[in-house]
Write an enzyme that holds these catalytic residues in place. Structure first.
Site, PDB file in Angstrom:
ATOM      1  N   ASP A 187       0.858  -1.178   0.000  1.00 35.86           N
ATOM      2  CA  ASP A 187       0.000   0.000   0.000  1.00 35.86           C
ATOM      3  C   ASP A 187       0.903   1.241   0.000  1.00 35.86           C
ATOM      4  O   ASP A 187       2.080   1.162   0.354  1.00 35.86           O
ATOM      5  CB  ASP A 187      -0.882  -0.047   1.251  1.00 35.86           C
ATOM      6  CG  ASP A 187      -1.723   1.197   1.407  1.00 35.86           C
ATOM      7  OD1 ASP A 187      -2.329   1.638   0.422  1.00 35.86           O
ATOM      8  OD2 ASP A 187      -1.764   1.741   2.532  1.00 35.86           O
ATOM      9  N   ASP A 189      -0.331   5.066   0.756  1.00 35.70           N
ATOM     10  CA  ASP A 189      -0.640   6.082   1.764  1.00 35.70           C
ATOM     11  C   ASP A 189      -0.573   5.506   3.170  1.00 35.70           C
ATOM     12  O   ASP A 189      -1.173   4.460   3.465  1.00 35.70           O
ATOM     13  CB  ASP A 189      -2.036   6.661   1.528  1.00 35.70           C
ATOM     14  CG  ASP A 189      -2.109   7.471   0.232  1.00 35.70           C
ATOM     15  OD1 ASP A 189      -1.108   7.493  -0.503  1.00 35.70           O
ATOM     16  OD2 ASP A 189      -3.162   8.063  -0.035  1.00 35.70           O
TER      17      ASP A 189
END
Length: 407
Positions: A187, A189
């Site tokens: 991922d 963010d």
């Protein structure tokens, strides 16, 4: 004919030639080497050598068994080391079931934590065969080779103890797969970088509080991601496209991110990012870090301004899992050899699909679903779960002339 053994253990200050000196003496006797183990801690060496011999006491250029004993005692005396010799018999060792690697991360790592972890391992009827330190900073990481354990039972027991002791513990099966090439899918963010890009954009649009509230609901799994994204993106309508360049400069990597990616690329791993954020930002990360694969959403821009809409298929929770599978197929790597890393509910399908799912400073719902959780703020701690030590990383950096601050 029965085989007898001698376990010879030397302990004392480490220096060049200790191992060579001992084996040179042993070479004068009709013995075979059955096992060897050596460890150095803070300049102090412990060297254990198990030798076997058939029938009666071994004789050779050094004489009888007593001669061997005397010769080894002389080596210990010359080197100012402590000596212990124990006799025994050779028994064919059955391969223990359930061979596992248990990785313990602590900042700091306390004796109480190690007592709790080792106690739980013993309570599971398992044995600790070997202990090795992988890192002493910025976190302490210890890896234990364990045998005789059921992986699921061990994982449950150690997860409970890890929560009690406030350390991170990962349990993985041993085997060749641990050394095979892998695909790491991460991922972006609040994982690869320290912020939510949509909130950086929202600050410039003057709607940060509202966007942050919706983001938090989505991360906790209280709101459908696609719906939440559509609502948040709508608030960005009217921003000039020049904002992307400015926000890209505001992005801050998570500590250890560059080290993680650089090390994995050096080892010929494949590295991918999959984001509920936006290609207008992730493309710059791909270029800067040399990332192999990426997937993210794209903000629509018309006449130089954001329309408040998205272009194409939304990369949501199931979309992240599909991206992992797509990247694995492109890399020619089986799903069992993939590692997924994330922090929010949007990462749950990806974490479930991967061979190993890691929750990185994640929401409770993700920590519960993942195979292991890392709660220290250093992204390169992931390397230790792959059996890569900090010393190996630093040695490779020095060889390649990489001199950068820790980041």
């Amino acid at each position: 004919m029965n085989q007898r053994t001698l376990l010879i253990t030397l302990t004392g200050p480490d220096r060049p030639g200790v191992t060579s000196r001992l084996f040179t003496v042993l070479a004068g006797f009709p013995v075979t080497v059955a096992d060897v183990e050596q460890v150095v801690i803070r300049g102090r060496l412990t060297l254990g050598v198990l030798v076997a011999y058939a029938g009666g006491p071994p004789t050779g250029t050094g004489g009888t068994l007593g001669g061997l004993w005397t010769a080894v005692e002389q080596v210990a005396s010359d080197l100012d080391m402590e000596l212990e010799i124990a006799t025994g018999t050779v028994s064919k060792e059955k391969r223990r079931r359930g061979r596992l690697h248990v990785t313990v991360l602590g900042a700091p790592l306390t004796p109480a934590a190690m007592a709790g972890i080792s106690g739980r391992i013993a309570a599971c009827g398992a044995n600790i065969d070997r202990i090795e330190r992988l890192s002493s900073y910025p976190v302490t990481c210890i890896e234990l080779a364990v045998s005789g354990a059921d992986p699921m039972a061990m994982r449950a027991e150690l997860a409970a103890e890890a929560a009690l002791q406030q350390v991170d513990v990962a349990v993985q099966r041993s085997g060749l797969h641990r050394r095979a090439k892998r695909l790491i899918v991460m991922d972006v963010d609040s994982t690869l970088i320290q912020a939510e890009v949509i909130e950086l954009l929202a600050r410039h649009a003057g709607c940060l509080d509202e966007v942050a509230r919706v983001t938090e609901e989505a991360m906790r799994g209280e709101l459908d991601f696609a719906e939440s994204l559509t609502r948040r993106v709508a608030l960005l309508e009217g921003l000039p496209e020049e904002i992307f360049e400015q926000v890209a400069k505001e992005v801050v990597y998570t500590p250890g991110a560059r080290t993680l990616v650089r090390t994995l690329k050096r080892l010929d791993y494949r590295f991918a990012i999959v984001s509920g954020g936006f290609t207008q930002i992730t493309d710059s990360l791909v270029k800067e870090l040399g990332i192999d694969y990426s997937a993210a959403n794209t903000l629509e821009v018309v006449d130089g301004r954001l329309t408040g809409r998205l272009v194409g298929e939304i990369v949501d929770r199931p979309g992240k899992a599909r991206a992992l599978e797509r990247f694995a197929a492109q890399a020619g790597i089986p799903i069992s050899q993939t590692v997924a890393i994330g922090d929010g509910a949007n990462d749950l399908d990806m974490i479930a699909a991967a061979g190993i799912g890691i929750a990185f400073n994640a929401k409770p719902i993700v920590r519960q679903a993942a195979d292991t959780a890392v709660n220290v703020p250093y992204l390169d701690s992931i390397l230790y779960l792959l059996g890569i030590s900090r010393e190996e990383v630093e040695a490779a950096d020095a060889e390649d002339g990489v001199v950068t601050p820790y980041r």
